[in-house]
Design an enzyme around this catalytic site. Sequence first.
Site: not given
Lengths: 113, 129
Positions: B84-86
């Site tokens: 996942l992305d931040s």
Amino acid sequence: MSATYLARKAALKQRVRLLYRRSLKDTLNWAVHRHLFYGDADDLRNKFEANKHVEDLETIDRMIAVGEATYNKWRHPDPYIVPWAPGGTKFCRNPVPPAGIEIVYDYGREDND
Amino acid sequence: MAGIVRRAVLGHMRAPVVQKSLSLHGSKKLLHNPIFFRSMSSHGDDHLTKQEVIDRVLSVIKDFPKVDPSKVTADVHFQKDLGLDSLDNVELVMALEEEFKLEIPDLEADKIDSCKVAIEYIYNHPMAG
């Protein structure tokens, strides 16, 4: 990659995350219905994604400042806060009574009983 | 005259103080003193069991659209294992907040970036719904 550069970059990343979190909550405050919220949340995410690949720290800093100004302008006057949290409706409503205070059950009893 | 009658009547009609014997098996909210036992208050109600917390957290993560449900276990790291992305991390923490009706302060929420941390935080939170 100097230490100050990395430290500044980490600080900027944290500011971006906090800005995203606050603006997402604000979007939910304004668009109460979920089907509206999902559309608005997607728009917000796309705005963040469009500037994802900027490398220059000064530009990033300026963009975050613009984003925070927009967020401050659009803050909801009556945000939803969970009831028991500070700012919520139930906060400090029924505090625990201080220790040592108790009800004395002597209704009707006179002093010389 | 009326005072004596009143006193006699009230003396007979005194309400007894109920001394409940409370046994503290696992229930942390009841105090020893029965006067402080508010039976109809729903303040700080039920504390979740660890297994319940784990189940609900995993179901929230599996329902997240950007996550592959087969990769989700109880000790995944959101950004390393699930890819996942931040910003996705931020969205996931918000989803967990909504699931458990919590209000997590911004700086604390920033630190939640794996399943284990999330479960620990929610389990140790006194107001986790």
